[in-house]
Design a protein around this motif. Structure first.
Motif, PDB file in Angstrom:
ATOM      1  N   TYR A 114      34.805  33.232  48.521  1.00 19.03           N
ATOM      2  CA  TYR A 114      35.236  34.069  47.409  1.00 19.03           C
ATOM      3  C   TYR A 114      34.429  35.355  47.407  1.00 19.03           C
ATOM      4  O   TYR A 114      33.255  35.374  47.789  1.00 19.03           O
ATOM      5  CB  TYR A 114      35.005  33.379  46.058  1.00 19.03           C
ATOM      6  N   VAL A 115      35.056  36.437  46.949  1.00 23.65           N
ATOM      7  CA  VAL A 115      34.367  37.706  46.702  1.00 23.65           C
ATOM      8  C   VAL A 115      34.848  38.247  45.364  1.00 23.65           C
ATOM      9  O   VAL A 115      35.943  37.922  44.914  1.00 23.65           O
ATOM     10  CB  VAL A 115      34.605  38.749  47.821  1.00 23.65           C
ATOM     11  N   ALA A 116      34.031  39.077  44.750  1.00 26.30           N
ATOM     12  CA  ALA A 116      34.401  39.705  43.489  1.00 26.30           C
ATOM     13  C   ALA A 116      34.525  41.208  43.693  1.00 26.30           C
ATOM     14  O   ALA A 116      33.745  41.814  44.430  1.00 26.30           O
ATOM     15  CB  ALA A 116      33.360  39.408  42.416  1.00 26.30           C
ATOM     16  N   VAL A 117      35.535  41.791  43.042  1.00 25.74           N
ATOM     17  CA  VAL A 117      35.722  43.242  43.025  1.00 25.74           C
ATOM     18  C   VAL A 117      36.222  43.593  41.632  1.00 25.74           C
ATOM     19  O   VAL A 117      37.215  43.036  41.164  1.00 25.74           O
ATOM     20  CB  VAL A 117      36.734  43.717  44.090  1.00 25.74           C
ATOM     21  N   GLY A 118      35.514  44.476  40.967  1.00 25.47           N
ATOM     22  CA  GLY A 118      35.937  44.929  39.646  1.00 25.47           C
ATOM     23  C   GLY A 118      36.013  43.823  38.610  1.00 25.47           C
ATOM     24  O   GLY A 118      36.864  43.868  37.734  1.00 25.47           O
ATOM     25  N   GLY A 119      35.136  42.836  38.723  1.00 25.34           N
ATOM     26  CA  GLY A 119      35.106  41.753  37.745  1.00 25.34           C
ATOM     27  C   GLY A 119      36.104  40.643  37.996  1.00 25.34           C
ATOM     28  O   GLY A 119      36.158  39.666  37.251  1.00 25.34           O
ATOM     29  N   SER A 140      30.848  36.588  52.353  1.00 24.59           N
ATOM     30  CA  SER A 140      31.489  36.153  51.110  1.00 24.59           C
ATOM     31  C   SER A 140      30.460  35.561  50.160  1.00 24.59           C
ATOM     32  O   SER A 140      29.328  35.280  50.535  1.00 24.59           O
ATOM     33  CB  SER A 140      32.602  35.151  51.416  1.00 24.59           C
ATOM     34  N   GLY A 141      30.890  35.382  48.909  1.00 23.45           N
ATOM     35  CA  GLY A 141      30.001  34.848  47.887  1.00 23.45           C
ATOM     36  C   GLY A 141      29.272  35.930  47.106  1.00 23.45           C
ATOM     37  O   GLY A 141      28.296  35.650  46.412  1.00 23.45           O
ATOM     38  N   ARG A 142      29.751  37.157  47.190  1.00 27.17           N
ATOM     39  CA  ARG A 142      29.071  38.275  46.526  1.00 27.17           C
ATOM     40  C   ARG A 142      30.056  39.201  45.834  1.00 27.17           C
ATOM     41  O   ARG A 142      31.253  39.162  46.078  1.00 27.17           O
ATOM     42  CB  ARG A 142      28.262  39.078  47.542  1.00 27.17           C
ATOM     43  N   GLY A 166      39.510  33.763  39.434  1.00 24.90           N
ATOM     44  CA  GLY A 166      38.802  33.841  38.162  1.00 24.90           C
ATOM     45  C   GLY A 166      38.200  35.202  37.925  1.00 24.90           C
ATOM     46  O   GLY A 166      38.548  36.177  38.574  1.00 24.90           O
ATOM     47  N   ARG A 167      37.266  35.215  36.970  1.00 24.46           N
ATOM     48  CA  ARG A 167      36.590  36.462  36.571  1.00 24.46           C
ATOM     49  C   ARG A 167      35.090  36.317  36.752  1.00 24.46           C
ATOM     50  O   ARG A 167      34.527  35.252  36.553  1.00 24.46           O
ATOM     51  CB  ARG A 167      36.866  36.750  35.095  1.00 24.46           C
ATOM     52  N   LEU A 168      34.468  37.449  37.098  1.00 26.03           N
ATOM     53  CA  LEU A 168      33.011  37.499  37.212  1.00 26.03           C
ATOM     54  C   LEU A 168      32.459  37.918  35.858  1.00 26.03           C
ATOM     55  O   LEU A 168      32.910  38.906  35.265  1.00 26.03           O
ATOM     56  CB  LEU A 168      32.610  38.500  38.290  1.00 26.03           C
ATOM     57  N   VAL A 169      31.512  37.145  35.322  1.00 24.62           N
ATOM     58  CA  VAL A 169      30.919  37.464  34.014  1.00 24.62           C
ATOM     59  C   VAL A 169      29.450  37.754  34.147  1.00 24.62           C
ATOM     60  O   VAL A 169      28.817  37.417  35.091  1.00 24.62           O
ATOM     61  CB  VAL A 169      31.122  36.313  32.990  1.00 24.62           C
TER      62      VAL A 169
END
Length: 169
Positions: A114-119, A140-142, A166-169
């Motif tokens: 998984y990666v996060a972009v823009g929350g 990945s994982g960041r 999902g969402r990054l909080v």
């Protein structure tokens, strides 16, 4: 019908750009210029794939709408694309991740990548650009919000092709 023509024009423009870049690569010996052109070709192909998927979805919807005698819902062309605007039927899951949680999704030992972009957290496990859970030196994982903005500015269509988890909080 006009939206379809606009999508086809975008695809044709991207193909022409890629052809020009391929020709330019053969005419230069500068390794930095070659790398820039290769990245542009990669980005163009990614966008072409996304637009092709939109056209295929439109064709499938047209067939379904004709069968059901219901009007076709089309996505307006020329508006910014976000994960939910690319496919309004897909909602962002309620699952939330902290940076520490996200680090567990590194694609190692059978874990998803998984990666996060823009929350927003995206699953890149089966994405060709993220083979072996890495992408041009990124793992990945960041959270890669800044990296995405610097490398893929204006190319939200790339994110629209990834499953949202999902969402990054």
């Amino acid at each position: 019908m006009q939206n379809i023509r606009m999508l086809q024009q975008q695809v044709n423009s991207l193909i022409n750009q890629a052809r020009h870049d391929i020709y330019s690569i053969s005419a230069t010996s500068d390794p930095t210029a070659k790398q820039v052109k290769l990245q542009r070709i990669w980005d163009a192909l990614t966008s072409i794939q996304f637009l092709n998927d939109l056209l295929a979805a439109h064709a499938a919807s047209s067939i379904s709408a004709a069968n059901d005698r219901q009007p076709l819902n089309t996505m307006p062309v020329g508006q910014p694309i976000s994960p939910t605007s690319a496919n309004p039927a897909v909602a962002v899951p309620n699952q939330t991740f902290t940076i520490q949680d996200l680090a567990n999704y590194d694609g190692k030992n059978g874990r998803p990548a998984y990666v996060a972009v823009g929350g927003v957290v995206y699953d890149v496990t089966n994405n060709r650009a993220w083979a072996a859970a890495t992408h041009f030196g990124l793992v990945s994982g960041r959270d890669y919000t800044q990296e995405f903005a610097s490398c893929h500015a204006g190319q939200q269509s790339i994110l629209a092709t990834l499953p949202v988890v999902g969402r990054l909080v």
